[in-house]
Structures are given as C-alpha cells and as structure tokens.
Design a protein around this motif. Structure first.
Motif, PDB file in Angstrom:
ATOM      1  N   ALA A  71       9.076 -16.159 -12.002  1.00 13.39           N
ATOM      2  CA  ALA A  71       8.647 -16.721 -10.721  1.00 13.39           C
ATOM      3  C   ALA A  71       9.684 -16.449  -9.636  1.00 13.39           C
ATOM      4  N   TYR A  72      10.948 -16.532  -9.996  1.00 15.29           N
ATOM      5  CA  TYR A  72      12.015 -16.316  -9.018  1.00 15.29           C
ATOM      6  C   TYR A  72      12.004 -14.865  -8.529  1.00 15.29           C
ATOM      7  N   LEU A  73      11.839 -13.926  -9.458  1.00 13.07           N
ATOM      8  CA  LEU A  73      11.798 -12.516  -9.096  1.00 13.07           C
ATOM      9  C   LEU A  73      10.569 -12.194  -8.248  1.00 13.07           C
ATOM     10  N   VAL A  74       9.423 -12.776  -8.603  1.00 16.03           N
ATOM     11  CA  VAL A  74       8.208 -12.573  -7.815  1.00 16.03           C
ATOM     12  C   VAL A  74       8.398 -13.135  -6.405  1.00 16.03           C
ATOM     13  N   GLN A  75       9.091 -14.270  -6.318  1.00 17.40           N
ATOM     14  CA  GLN A  75       9.342 -14.880  -5.010  1.00 17.40           C
ATOM     15  C   GLN A  75      10.184 -13.950  -4.132  1.00 17.40           C
ATOM     16  N   ILE A  76      11.257 -13.386  -4.698  1.00 16.31           N
ATOM     17  CA  ILE A  76      12.107 -12.465  -3.930  1.00 16.31           C
ATOM     18  C   ILE A  76      11.297 -11.249  -3.487  1.00 16.31           C
ATOM     19  N   ARG A 107       8.736 -12.032  -0.680  1.00 14.45           N
ATOM     20  CA  ARG A 107       9.366 -12.231   0.631  1.00 14.45           C
ATOM     21  C   ARG A 107       9.829 -10.904   1.231  1.00 14.45           C
ATOM     22  N   GLN A 108      10.424 -10.050   0.408  1.00 15.85           N
ATOM     23  CA  GLN A 108      10.861  -8.745   0.896  1.00 15.85           C
ATOM     24  C   GLN A 108       9.660  -7.882   1.293  1.00 15.85           C
ATOM     25  N   SER A 109       8.581  -7.977   0.525  1.00 17.40           N
ATOM     26  CA  SER A 109       7.373  -7.196   0.826  1.00 17.40           C
ATOM     27  C   SER A 109       6.751  -7.644   2.142  1.00 17.40           C
ATOM     28  N   GLY A 155       0.803  -1.213   0.000  1.00 22.06           N
ATOM     29  CA  GLY A 155       0.000   0.000   0.000  1.00 22.06           C
ATOM     30  C   GLY A 155       0.836   1.264   0.000  1.00 22.06           C
ATOM     31  N   SER A 156       2.095   1.146  -0.361  1.00 20.28           N
ATOM     32  CA  SER A 156       3.007   2.290  -0.358  1.00 20.28           C
ATOM     33  C   SER A 156       3.930   2.225  -1.561  1.00 20.28           C
ATOM     34  N   ALA A 157       3.895   3.266  -2.391  1.00 20.88           N
ATOM     35  CA  ALA A 157       4.751   3.292  -3.583  1.00 20.88           C
ATOM     36  C   ALA A 157       6.219   3.451  -3.194  1.00 20.88           C
ATOM     37  N   SER A 158       6.502   4.290  -2.201  1.00 17.59           N
ATOM     38  CA  SER A 158       7.888   4.502  -1.797  1.00 17.59           C
ATOM     39  C   SER A 158       8.477   3.229  -1.191  1.00 17.59           C
ATOM     40  N   ASP A 159       7.684   2.521  -0.380  1.00 19.96           N
ATOM     41  CA  ASP A 159       8.176   1.254   0.184  1.00 19.96           C
ATOM     42  C   ASP A 159       8.304   0.195  -0.904  1.00 19.96           C
ATOM     43  N   ALA A 160       7.412   0.223  -1.890  1.00 17.70           N
ATOM     44  CA  ALA A 160       7.523  -0.715  -3.007  1.00 17.70           C
ATOM     45  C   ALA A 160       8.821  -0.491  -3.774  1.00 17.70           C
ATOM     46  N   GLU A 161       9.191   0.771  -3.948  1.00 16.15           N
ATOM     47  CA  GLU A 161      10.459   1.076  -4.630  1.00 16.15           C
ATOM     48  C   GLU A 161      11.643   0.548  -3.827  1.00 16.15           C
ATOM     49  N   ASP A 162      11.576   0.683  -2.507  1.00 18.62           N
ATOM     50  CA  ASP A 162      12.654   0.159  -1.655  1.00 18.62           C
ATOM     51  C   ASP A 162      12.746  -1.365  -1.785  1.00 18.62           C
ATOM     52  N   VAL A 163      11.589  -2.028  -1.845  1.00 17.79           N
ATOM     53  CA  VAL A 163      11.570  -3.479  -1.996  1.00 17.79           C
ATOM     54  C   VAL A 163      12.188  -3.881  -3.334  1.00 17.79           C
ATOM     55  N   LEU A 164      11.882  -3.120  -4.382  1.00 17.37           N
ATOM     56  CA  LEU A 164      12.461  -3.435  -5.687  1.00 17.37           C
ATOM     57  C   LEU A 164      13.979  -3.270  -5.674  1.00 17.37           C
ATOM     58  N   GLU A 187      15.872  -3.808  -3.076  1.00 17.89           N
ATOM     59  CA  GLU A 187      16.361  -5.000  -2.376  1.00 17.89           C
ATOM     60  C   GLU A 187      16.277  -6.239  -3.272  1.00 17.89           C
ATOM     61  N   THR A 188      15.205  -6.314  -4.060  1.00 14.41           N
ATOM     62  CA  THR A 188      15.046  -7.434  -4.990  1.00 14.41           C
ATOM     63  C   THR A 188      16.165  -7.434  -6.002  1.00 14.41           C
ATOM     64  N   TRP A 189      16.479  -6.258  -6.511  1.00 18.06           N
ATOM     65  CA  TRP A 189      17.557  -6.139  -7.509  1.00 18.06           C
ATOM     66  C   TRP A 189      18.904  -6.574  -6.928  1.00 18.06           C
ATOM     67  N   LEU A 190      19.213  -6.142  -5.717  1.00 23.58           N
ATOM     68  CA  LEU A 190      20.494  -6.483  -5.104  1.00 23.58           C
ATOM     69  C   LEU A 190      20.638  -7.990  -4.919  1.00 23.58           C
ATOM     70  N   ARG A 191      19.536  -8.663  -4.620  1.00 21.98           N
ATOM     71  CA  ARG A 191      19.581 -10.124  -4.489  1.00 21.98           C
ATOM     72  C   ARG A 191      19.628 -10.797  -5.850  1.00 21.98           C
ATOM     73  N   TRP A 192      18.930 -10.229  -6.815  1.00 24.40           N
ATOM     74  CA  TRP A 192      18.861 -10.824  -8.146  1.00 24.40           C
ATOM     75  C   TRP A 192      20.225 -10.833  -8.842  1.00 24.40           C
ATOM     76  N   VAL A 193      20.995  -9.770  -8.711  1.00 24.40           N
ATOM     77  CA  VAL A 193      22.283  -9.694  -9.411  1.00 24.40           C
ATOM     78  C   VAL A 193      23.286 -10.695  -8.852  1.00 24.40           C
ATOM     79  N   GLY A 194      23.017 -11.221  -7.662  1.00 28.04           N
ATOM     80  CA  GLY A 194      23.922 -12.214  -7.090  1.00 28.04           C
ATOM     81  C   GLY A 194      23.524 -13.648  -7.379  1.00 28.04           C
ATOM     82  N   VAL A 195      22.430 -13.825  -8.149  1.00 28.88           N
ATOM     83  CA  VAL A 195      21.918 -15.162  -8.448  1.00 28.88           C
ATOM     84  C   VAL A 195      22.625 -15.744  -9.673  1.00 28.88           C
ATOM     85  N   ASP A 196      22.881 -17.045  -9.634  1.00 27.91           N
ATOM     86  CA  ASP A 196      23.401 -17.754 -10.811  1.00 27.91           C
ATOM     87  C   ASP A 196      22.231 -18.010 -11.759  1.00 27.91           C
ATOM     88  N   LEU A 197      22.140 -17.217 -12.821  1.00 29.17           N
ATOM     89  CA  LEU A 197      20.984 -17.275 -13.719  1.00 29.17           C
ATOM     90  C   LEU A 197      20.831 -18.626 -14.404  1.00 29.17           C
TER      91      LEU A 197
END
Length: 302
Positions: free
Chosen positions: A64-69, A72-74, A35-44, A46-56
């Motif tokens: 599905a993997y990105l939605v999962q991250i 969980r962060q949300s 329910g918060s755009a600013s918090d959603a941006e923060d979650v994204l 965090e999602t990005w920082l975890r995603w770049v460390g994943v072995d694609l």
C-alpha cells in the motif's frame, strides 16, 4: 566494516527485495494513470528513490505504501503531461505497451490496458483516473486510495462511483474469443503483406475507425477515419510502404497487433480491436518518441 554499514546494507537489500516484488504492479498502476511506458518508468525511478529513504520498520503495509508513492508521483506527472497534450499535433494515443500472451488470457487486465480503455481514461480528471485504476483494476481499499490521492474515504467513494459510470457509458461491450483474435490477426497480416485490398475490406466492420498518432513528427492521419470504405482507402495508400520492411505479430496493450520494422527500427505499431470476428478499430502509432520503449523491450526479449 562497521555495524552501521552492515545494517545499512541489509536494509537496502531488504528495500530492494520488497520493491522488486511489487514492481510489475507499480509499473501497471503508473502506466494506466499516465498512458506512457517511458513516463511510467520515470515514476518508478522516483518511487524507488523515495522508498529507499523510508524507515521500513514503520511501514505497516509495504504494498500500500509503494502504491501510494507511485500514485502521487503519477498524478504529479499526469498534470504536466496534460499541458503537453493541449498542443499535441493530431490525435493522441497511449504509448504502445508490449504485453505477454498470458495478459490476453486475463480478460479484465487486457481490457484495462487496451487502447480503447486508455482513451476512455483520458476523458477522466487526473484524480478520477487514479481512483478508477486503483479501485476497479486493482481492487485497492478505499482507505488506501484516500491516502494516495489526499481525499477522505467518503469523497473517494463518490469519485469512484462517478468515474465508474463515466467509463461504463463509453467502454466497448464486445469480447472476442482467442480463436477469433488469432484468425483475424493472421488474415489481416496476410492481406497487408500481399496487398490484398479486398481481403482487407472483408475484415473491416462497417463502422470501423482508424486512429493515427504521428505526433507531428511522422506522417499519420490527423483525425480519426470512420467507415470501412474510407479506412480501406487509407490502408490501401499505405500498403506501398510495407515493401522492404517486416511485419511482426505481437500482443500490444493486451490485444493483437502488427509491428512494422525497417532493419532494427520500429516504424509503426498497429493495434487491432476485434469484435465478432471483424476489426472494429485500428490504432496506429508512428510517433518515434512513443516507440523507443517498445524497441528496447523487443531487443531485450530476443
């Protein structure tokens, strides 16, 4: 440049492309859970920082993997926000989200991000909310949802059923046509700008409700105001504040809205719920902490 560096650059570029492809989906998932755009941006972020460390190469389904991250962060952030809301001054409304006109044409998506629906989602537990959003709005498979919320698929089905019934019992049934919405917004703006109190009253449904959110920072009604006469009096008292400002019609959370600005700063965002040509709900956000994201969005769209 060595082969390892070249390979790393290529992997980062690929990860960036995949993330960019799904970013709008991820933002909407996070926003509907929080329910918060600013918090959603923060979650994204965090999602990005975890995603770049994943072995694609080991990721079978990137979406599905990105939605999962993101989910969980949300959920983690939602539990923190829940504690903040317990001490919130006055009524709490979602952070208004500027939406494109085509969102209003997608009735299901517009309804899912509407102020009314977001308030219904507030009555669910964090897990119920995440499951409902993923299943009912985005049609995510039960197995994928189970992985995102750390539950079994069978448990997720039960949670989804319970959340679906809960929302169905509380959601609005009416759907206004595009013409009704357009005409009502124009009439409302005209009445506000001209100070036409009778014109305002003629637009209000008998059981209309006004909800304000100042967060204890800006002046706003502390409790919902119900009934055309009472809402009309509150609106009449606020008409004097319009002088010197400008009203901008907009689509906010998939519904018609007026944005009141003084100079370049947003003062108030009023989103309307329209049924059968009449205004059945007004959601007025005045908390400046909830308006900063929209201010930036409007500047970027100029």
């Amino acid at each position: 440049m060595g082969e390892r560096a070249v390979g790393g650059t290529a992997r980062a570029a690929r990860a960036t492309d995949i993330y960019a492809t799904h970013r709008n989906l991820l933002f909407t998932v996070a926003y509907e859970i929080l329910g918060s755009a600013s918090d959603a941006e923060d979650v994204l972020q965090e999602t990005w920082l975890r995603w770049v460390g994943v072995d694609l190469e080991k990721v079978r389904d990137q979406r599905a993997y990105l939605v999962q991250i993101t989910t969980r962060q949300s959920l983690s952030r939602l539990r923190t926000l829940g504690r903040r809301k317990e001490s919130y001054v006055g009524a709490w409304l979602p952070e208004p989200l500027l939406t494109a006109p085509d969102v209003a044409d997608d009735v299901e998506l517009a309804e899912s991000v509407s102020m009314a629906m977001m308030l219904v989602l507030e009555t669910l537990s964090p897990t119920e909310r995440a499951v409902f959003v993923l299943r009912e709005v985005f049609d995510v498979d039960y197995d994928e949802i189970a992985a995102a919320v750390d539950k079994s698929p069978a448990a997720v089905r039960q949670i989804a059923h319970r959340a679906r019934d809960h929302v169905a019992a509380r959601r609005s049934r009416g759907v206004a046509t595009a013409a009704e919405t357009r005409d009502a917004l124009k009439a409302f703006q005209r009445a506000v700008e001209t100070g036409d109190l009778q014109g305002l009253l003629d637009l209000l449904a008998p059981d209309v409700v006004l909800v304000g959110d100042g967060g204890g920072i800006a002046q706003a009604v502390l409790n919902p105001v119900k009934g055309a006469d009472r809402v009309g009096r509150v609106l009449a008292n606020g008409l004097g504040r319009i002088a010197g400002g400008s009203l901008l019609p907009a689509q906010v959370n998939g519904h018609p809205a007026l944005v009141l600005r003084f100079d370049d700063a947003i003062d108030t965002v009023v989103t309307l719920r329209i049924d059968d040509g009449l205004i059945t709900a007004l959601y007025a956000v005045r908390n400046p902490e909830k308006l900063s994201h929209m201010t930036q969005e409007i500047r970027l769209r100029r």
